[in-house]
Design an enzyme around this catalytic site. Structure first.
Site, PDB file in Angstrom:
ATOM      1  N   CYS A   1      77.852 -12.488  29.326  1.00  0.00           N
ATOM      2  CA  CYS A   1      77.308 -11.920  30.491  1.00  0.00           C
ATOM      3  C   CYS A   1      78.381 -12.014  31.480  1.00  0.00           C
ATOM      4  CB  CYS A   1      76.057 -12.739  31.130  1.00  0.00           C
ATOM      5  SG  CYS A   1      75.353 -11.978  32.587  1.00  0.00           S
TER       6      CYS A   1
ATOM      7  N   CYS B   1      77.509 -12.724  35.012  1.00  0.00           N
ATOM      8  CA  CYS B   1      76.997 -13.938  35.319  1.00  0.00           C
ATOM      9  C   CYS B   1      78.499 -14.776  35.475  1.00  0.00           C
ATOM     10  CB  CYS B   1      76.442 -14.770  34.457  1.00  0.00           C
ATOM     11  SG  CYS B   1      74.880 -13.508  33.781  1.00  0.00           S
ATOM     12  N   ASP B   2      79.288 -14.710  34.471  1.00  0.00           N
ATOM     13  CA  ASP B   2      80.407 -15.531  34.036  1.00  0.00           C
ATOM     14  C   ASP B   2      82.017 -14.908  34.430  1.00  0.00           C
ATOM     15  OD1 ASP B   2      78.781 -17.659  33.333  1.00  0.00           O
ATOM     16  OD2 ASP B   2      78.233 -16.385  31.232  1.00  0.00           O
TER      17      ASP B   2
HETATM   18  C1  LIG Z   1      74.715 -18.038  29.449  1.00  0.00           C
HETATM   19  C2  LIG Z   1      73.811 -17.342  30.322  1.00  0.00           C
HETATM   20  C3  LIG Z   1      74.379 -17.299  31.666  1.00  0.00           C
HETATM   21  C4  LIG Z   1      73.568 -16.542  32.501  1.00  0.00           C
HETATM   22  N1  LIG Z   1      73.729 -16.511  33.825  1.00  0.00           N
HETATM   23  C5  LIG Z   1      73.242 -15.840  34.780  1.00  0.00           C
HETATM   24  C6  LIG Z   1      73.540 -16.028  36.134  1.00  0.00           C
HETATM   25  O1  LIG Z   1      74.512 -16.510  36.514  1.00  0.00           O
HETATM   26  N2  LIG Z   1      72.563 -15.399  37.162  1.00  0.00           N
HETATM   27  C7  LIG Z   1      71.807 -14.583  36.636  1.00  0.00           C
HETATM   28  O2  LIG Z   1      70.962 -13.864  37.356  1.00  0.00           O
HETATM   29  N3  LIG Z   1      71.256 -14.530  35.179  1.00  0.00           N
HETATM   30  C8  LIG Z   1      72.093 -15.138  34.268  1.00  0.00           C
HETATM   31  N4  LIG Z   1      71.748 -14.986  33.130  1.00  0.00           N
HETATM   32  C9  LIG Z   1      70.656 -14.239  32.695  1.00  0.00           C
HETATM   33  C10 LIG Z   1      69.367 -14.610  32.750  1.00  0.00           C
HETATM   34  O3  LIG Z   1      69.355 -16.215  32.251  1.00  0.00           O
HETATM   35  C11 LIG Z   1      68.164 -14.255  32.401  1.00  0.00           C
HETATM   36  O4  LIG Z   1      68.023 -12.757  32.831  1.00  0.00           O
HETATM   37  C12 LIG Z   1      66.781 -14.633  32.759  1.00  0.00           C
HETATM   38  O5  LIG Z   1      66.867 -16.239  32.386  1.00  0.00           O
HETATM   39  C13 LIG Z   1      65.738 -14.018  32.167  1.00  0.00           C
HETATM   40  O6  LIG Z   1      64.614 -14.644  32.133  1.00  0.00           O
HETATM   41  P1  LIG Z   1      63.246 -14.516  31.285  1.00  0.00           P
HETATM   42  O7  LIG Z   1      62.063 -15.536  32.065  1.00  0.00           O
HETATM   43  O8  LIG Z   1      62.871 -13.203  31.288  1.00  0.00           O
HETATM   44  O9  LIG Z   1      63.552 -15.012  30.097  1.00  0.00           O
HETATM   45  P2  LIG Z   1      64.155 -16.246  29.473  1.00  0.00           P
HETATM   46  O10 LIG Z   1      65.043 -16.952  30.425  1.00  0.00           O
HETATM   47  O11 LIG Z   1      64.936 -15.794  28.253  1.00  0.00           O
HETATM   48  O12 LIG Z   1      63.031 -17.312  28.979  1.00  0.00           O
HETATM   49  C14 LIG Z   1      62.281 -16.999  27.688  1.00  0.00           C
HETATM   50  C15 LIG Z   1      61.703 -18.202  27.595  1.00  0.00           C
HETATM   51  O13 LIG Z   1      60.651 -17.894  26.404  1.00  0.00           O
HETATM   52  C16 LIG Z   1      60.866 -18.987  25.469  1.00  0.00           C
HETATM   53  N5  LIG Z   1      60.123 -18.608  24.264  1.00  0.00           N
HETATM   54  C17 LIG Z   1      60.421 -17.118  23.679  1.00  0.00           C
HETATM   55  N6  LIG Z   1      60.020 -16.946  22.394  1.00  0.00           N
HETATM   56  C18 LIG Z   1      59.044 -18.284  22.514  1.00  0.00           C
HETATM   57  C19 LIG Z   1      57.785 -18.354  21.569  1.00  0.00           C
HETATM   58  N7  LIG Z   1      57.506 -17.706  20.426  1.00  0.00           N
HETATM   59  N8  LIG Z   1      57.284 -19.539  21.852  1.00  0.00           N
HETATM   60  C20 LIG Z   1      57.262 -20.064  22.840  1.00  0.00           C
HETATM   61  N9  LIG Z   1      58.288 -20.074  23.694  1.00  0.00           N
HETATM   62  C21 LIG Z   1      58.860 -18.952  23.502  1.00  0.00           C
HETATM   63  C22 LIG Z   1      62.316 -19.272  25.310  1.00  0.00           C
HETATM   64  O14 LIG Z   1      62.385 -20.591  24.657  1.00  0.00           O
HETATM   65  C23 LIG Z   1      62.530 -19.225  26.642  1.00  0.00           C
HETATM   66  O15 LIG Z   1      62.634 -20.489  27.415  1.00  0.00           O
HETATM   67  C24 LIG Z   1      72.376 -15.884  32.165  1.00  0.00           C
HETATM   68  C25 LIG Z   1      72.144 -15.827  30.854  1.00  0.00           C
HETATM   69  C26 LIG Z   1      73.065 -16.510  29.776  1.00  0.00           C
HETATM   70  C27 LIG Z   1      72.576 -16.517  28.358  1.00  0.00           C
END
Ligand SMILES: Cc1cc2nc3c(=O)[nH]c(=O)nc-3n(C[C@H](O)[C@H](O)[C@H](O)COP(=O)(O)OP(=O)(O)OC[C@H]3O[C@@H](n4cnc5c(N)ncnc54)[C@H](O)[C@@H]3O)c2cc1C
Length: 310
Positions: A134, A137-138
């Site tokens: 990303c 992000c980084d």
């Molecule tokens: C390395 C990295 C760095 C990042 N840095 C930033 C940053 O600095 N700033 C920023 O704004 N964004 C950043 N992002 C992006 C940000 O983390 C995501 O946009 C955000 O977390 C999305 O949130 P979400 O709740 O939609 O899903 P996610 O954070 O993806 O959470 C989904 C959750 O669902 C769970 N899950 C999935 N399938 C199942 C299942 N079948 N059963 C039970 N649980 C399940 C997973 O385990 C996970 O915990 C970064 C992403 C990454 C990978």
């Protein structure tokens, strides 16, 4: 199995726990099902600087834990379990998990999306240590340095442009001979003075001791191997939404994301989708959090409608 929750939230990332906070505060019986730990993708990153309210930034794991505790303060509960299948039609939805079958009148899907990896040896070792998925992000981690961007679509183009403003030099490595990105990106990319292109090429090895310090690329037509020194590599070859469980039940877009607008309503009544898993332009913590609040509002409205119709 007999219990029917008001709202079941699948996924404990920022989208899921914000929905949980709002639902629980609204007095709904709220259960979050998470297979790993609170925070989702956020928990993978050491430093989040673009989530407002933390002037020094905050590490993603701590932010995830705080979001969980904030929701649980109002009565939301968490079940650590992996969902294996879902029955989303009808007034009572069923989610089959490693801990048994759960039922709820409304379901908020917050399963997120993962970056598509390169599939190279040492990729896990270097993730967060010079290898990133990303740029928004980084990118700051590589400010003033040379970086490689892998990919040729819109995300790679946007990432390369963003990094060209932060970094000394950006090397775009693309396996085809032309960009797949829309035309709007072409001119700024070709005009950027610090952008270099390696066409018909792919990264074949990640180099470094403890931290990534270079990559090896192969020119596909000639087979020539070149070593590029760099402080970072940004993998921008697409993302995979975690929507396998819902395929065939919900409308998905061509990328496999759940079709839902900012109301977070999906094609099925009582099923909402928040955060990275739904169709949207910007996938970040703040946008997932915004979706969580919206989903709670529309889930409450849906449940009130159901109650009134009984
Ligand atoms: C390395 C990295 C760095 C990042 N840095 C930033 C940053 O600095 N700033 C920023 O704004 N964004 C950043 N992002 C992006 C940000 O983390 C995501 O946009 C955000 O977390 C999305 O949130 P979400 O709740 O939609 O899903 P996610 O954070 O993806 O959470 C989904 C959750 O669902 C769970 N899950 C999935 N399938 C199942 C299942 N079948 N059963 C039970 N649980 C399940 C997973 O385990 C996970 O915990 C970064 C992403 C990454 C990978």
């Amino acid at each position: 199995m007999d219990k029917i929750h008001d709202v079941l939230i699948l996924g404990g990332g920022p989208g899921g726990y914000t929905a949980a906070l709002y639902c629980a505060r609204a007095g709904l019986d709220t259960l979050v099902v998470e297979k790993l730990s609170a925070g989702g993708q956020m928990a993978l990153t050491q430093q989040i600087d673009n989530y407002p309210g933390f002037e020094e930034g905050i590490d993603g794991f701590t932010l995830g834990e705080r979001m969980r505790q904030g929701a649980e303060r109002f009565g939301a509960r968490t079940l650590l379990a992996e969902a294996h299948s879902a029955e989303l039609t009808g007034p009572v939805k069923k989610i089959h998990t490693s801990e048994g079958t759960l039922q709820a009148r409304a379901v908020i899907l917050a399963t997120g999306a993962g970056a598509r990896p390169l599939g190279l040896e040492r990729e896990d070792e270097f993730t967060g240590r010079g290898l990133y998925y990303c740029a928004a992000c980084d990118g700051m981690a590589c400010r003033g340095k040379t970086v490689v961007v892998v990919g040729g679509g819109n995300t790679a183009a946007a990432d390369a442009l963003l990094l060209s403003r932060l970094c000394e030099k950006v090397i775009l490595v693309h396996r085809r001979g032309t960009l797949k990105a829309t035309k709007i990106y072409h001119e700024p990319l070709f005009k950027a003075p610090n952008l270099e292109f390696h066409w018909n090429s792919q990264v074949t090895a990640l180099l470094g001791e403890g931290r990534l310090s270079g990559v090896e690329i192969r020119q596909n037509e000639t087979g020539k191997i070149t070593r590029l020194d760099c402080a970072g590599i940004f993998v921008s070859i697409g993302r995979s939404p975690a929507t396998e469980l819902f395929r065939g039940q919900l409308e998905l877009d061509e990328g496999g994301y759940i079709q839902a607008d900012e109301t977070t309503r999906t094609s099925l009544p009582g099923v909402f989708a928040v955060g990275d898993v739904r169709t949207k332009a910007v996938r970040q913590v703040v946008t997932a959090v915004g979706d969580g609040a919206a989903a709670s509002h529309f889930a409450e409205e849906y449940l009130a409608g159901l109650d009134a119709s009984h």
